[in-house]
Design an enzyme around this catalytic site. Structure first.
Site, PDB file in Angstrom:
ATOM      1  N   ASP A  10       0.861  -1.185   0.000  1.00 55.96           N
ATOM      2  CA  ASP A  10       0.000   0.000   0.000  1.00 55.96           C
ATOM      3  C   ASP A  10       0.902   1.241   0.000  1.00 55.96           C
ATOM      4  O   ASP A  10       2.131   1.128  -0.124  1.00 55.96           O
ATOM      5  CB  ASP A  10      -1.012  -0.035   1.166  1.00 55.96           C
ATOM      6  CG  ASP A  10      -0.368   0.165   2.522  1.00 55.96           C
ATOM      7  OD1 ASP A  10       0.884   0.267   2.594  1.00 55.96           O
ATOM      8  OD2 ASP A  10      -1.106   0.230   3.524  1.00 55.96           O
ATOM      9  N   CYS A  67       2.824  -3.584   4.029  1.00 52.47           N
ATOM     10  CA  CYS A  67       2.030  -2.391   4.357  1.00 52.47           C
ATOM     11  C   CYS A  67       2.742  -1.698   5.521  1.00 52.47           C
ATOM     12  O   CYS A  67       3.921  -1.969   5.756  1.00 52.47           O
ATOM     13  CB  CYS A  67       0.566  -2.735   4.656  1.00 52.47           C
ATOM     14  SG  CYS A  67       0.267  -3.795   6.076  1.00 52.47           S
ATOM     15  N   THR A  69       2.358  -1.797   8.944  1.00 55.16           N
ATOM     16  CA  THR A  69       2.751  -2.734  10.005  1.00 55.16           C
ATOM     17  C   THR A  69       2.893  -4.165   9.502  1.00 55.16           C
ATOM     18  O   THR A  69       3.493  -5.003  10.178  1.00 55.16           O
ATOM     19  CB  THR A  69       1.674  -2.773  11.108  1.00 55.16           C
ATOM     20  OG1 THR A  69       0.426  -3.168  10.498  1.00 55.16           O
ATOM     21  CG2 THR A  69       1.512  -1.423  11.779  1.00 55.16           C
ATOM     22  N   HIS A 100       9.279 -24.483   9.080  1.00 56.81           N
ATOM     23  CA  HIS A 100       8.186 -25.167   9.769  1.00 56.81           C
ATOM     24  C   HIS A 100       6.809 -24.888   9.168  1.00 56.81           C
ATOM     25  O   HIS A 100       5.915 -25.720   9.273  1.00 56.81           O
ATOM     26  CB  HIS A 100       8.148 -24.760  11.254  1.00 56.81           C
ATOM     27  CG  HIS A 100       9.241 -25.395  12.057  1.00 56.81           C
ATOM     28  ND1 HIS A 100       9.257 -25.400  13.432  1.00 56.81           N
ATOM     29  CD2 HIS A 100      10.369 -26.049  11.671  1.00 56.81           C
ATOM     30  CE1 HIS A 100      10.342 -26.039  13.854  1.00 56.81           C
ATOM     31  NE2 HIS A 100      11.042 -26.424  12.813  1.00 56.81           N
ATOM     32  N   ARG A 134       7.058 -33.869  10.067  1.00 58.82           N
ATOM     33  CA  ARG A 134       5.960 -33.619  11.013  1.00 58.82           C
ATOM     34  C   ARG A 134       5.259 -32.284  10.731  1.00 58.82           C
ATOM     35  O   ARG A 134       4.083 -32.113  11.060  1.00 58.82           O
ATOM     36  CB  ARG A 134       6.465 -33.670  12.454  1.00 58.82           C
ATOM     37  CG  ARG A 134       7.397 -32.538  12.849  1.00 58.82           C
ATOM     38  CD  ARG A 134       7.995 -32.754  14.241  1.00 58.82           C
ATOM     39  NE  ARG A 134       8.684 -31.586  14.755  1.00 58.82           N
ATOM     40  CZ  ARG A 134       9.924 -31.230  14.409  1.00 58.82           C
ATOM     41  NH1 ARG A 134      10.603 -31.952  13.531  1.00 58.82           N
ATOM     42  NH2 ARG A 134      10.497 -30.158  14.939  1.00 58.82           N
ATOM     43  N   HIS A 135       5.988 -31.378  10.105  1.00 55.31           N
ATOM     44  CA  HIS A 135       5.380 -30.070   9.809  1.00 55.31           C
ATOM     45  C   HIS A 135       4.361 -30.171   8.686  1.00 55.31           C
ATOM     46  O   HIS A 135       3.373 -29.434   8.668  1.00 55.31           O
ATOM     47  CB  HIS A 135       6.466 -29.047   9.479  1.00 55.31           C
ATOM     48  CG  HIS A 135       7.494 -28.938  10.555  1.00 55.31           C
ATOM     49  ND1 HIS A 135       7.192 -28.471  11.812  1.00 55.31           N
ATOM     50  CD2 HIS A 135       8.800 -29.303  10.581  1.00 55.31           C
ATOM     51  CE1 HIS A 135       8.281 -28.534  12.563  1.00 55.31           C
ATOM     52  NE2 HIS A 135       9.261 -29.035  11.852  1.00 55.31           N
TER      53      HIS A 135
HETATM   54  C1  RB5 Z   1      -1.998   2.609   6.479  1.00 55.13           C
HETATM   55  O1  RB5 Z   1      -2.064   3.803   7.167  1.00 55.13           O
HETATM   56  C2  RB5 Z   1      -1.835   1.439   7.438  1.00 55.13           C
HETATM   57  O2  RB5 Z   1      -3.003   1.284   8.198  1.00 55.13           O
HETATM   58  C3  RB5 Z   1      -1.501   0.170   6.694  1.00 55.13           C
HETATM   59  O3  RB5 Z   1      -0.348   0.369   5.950  1.00 55.13           O
HETATM   60  C4  RB5 Z   1      -1.227  -1.062   7.533  1.00 55.13           C
HETATM   61  O4  RB5 Z   1      -0.333  -0.794   8.549  1.00 55.13           O
HETATM   62  C5  RB5 Z   1      -2.422  -1.806   7.981  1.00 55.13           C
HETATM   63  O5  RB5 Z   1      -2.342  -2.841   8.638  1.00 55.13           O
END
Ligand code: RB5
Length: 153
Positions: A10, A67, A69, A100, A134-135
């Site tokens: 994104d 993205c 996070t 794994h 096993r995995h």
């Molecule tokens: C965008 O602001 C942010 O929410 C997105 O990049 C991401 O972190 C969502 O999980």
């Protein structure tokens, strides 16, 4: 033939995606970049759906999603049958996601880790084999989850 990789991001991860893409091309991979193509605000959902659906259909063996996070992308991607998306921000988890979990999508957070680490994680992830054994049995159990059995026994 060069291995094909599908990549998406994104706006929050546009710059990191560009670096990862350049790194992969340099390393000989055939990269299918589905966007985003600039830093204008978009919904990570749309790009996560594109990449995960292609991996789920078997059109691509591996994908990378980034993205801010990595959380939104991993939530979206793991809705798709056959997709095993691993949100990684350290080397150990990245290695184990292959050994794994046989992760087929690597997810990273561009606001969490720096570019240097991201490139190292991508390289490590692509070069670490699944251990099977096993995995494999555990992964099969994931594929066999039947929601009907769980919610209307
Ligand atoms: C965008 O602001 C942010 O929410 C997105 O990049 C991401 O972190 C969502 O999980």
């Amino acid at each position: 033939m060069a291995e094909q990789i599908i990549i998406g991001c994104d706006h929050a991860a546009f710059e990191m995606k560009e670096s990862v893409k350049a790194f992969l091309i340099e390393d000989g991979y055939d990269v299918n970049d589905i966007g985003a193509f600039n830093g204008e605000s978009v919904d990570y959902t749309d790009f996560g759906i594109k990449v995960a659906s292609e991996v789920s259909r078997g059109n691509f063996y591996r994908g990378v999603l980034i993205c801010g996070t990595g959380i939104g992308m991993s939530i979206v991607a793991n809705r798709f049958p056959g997709v095993r998306a691993a949100l990684c921000g350290d080397l150990f988890s990245t290695i184990m996601s292959r050994r794994h979990n046989d992760a087929n999508i690597l997810v990273m957070g561009a606001r969490v880790i720096g570019e240097g680490l991201a490139l190292e994680l991508v390289k490590t992830w692509l070069n670490t084999p699944f251990e099977g054994g096993r995995h494999q049995k555990r992964l099969k159990k994931i594929d066999q989850i039947n929601m009907k059995d769980i919610y209307s026994p």
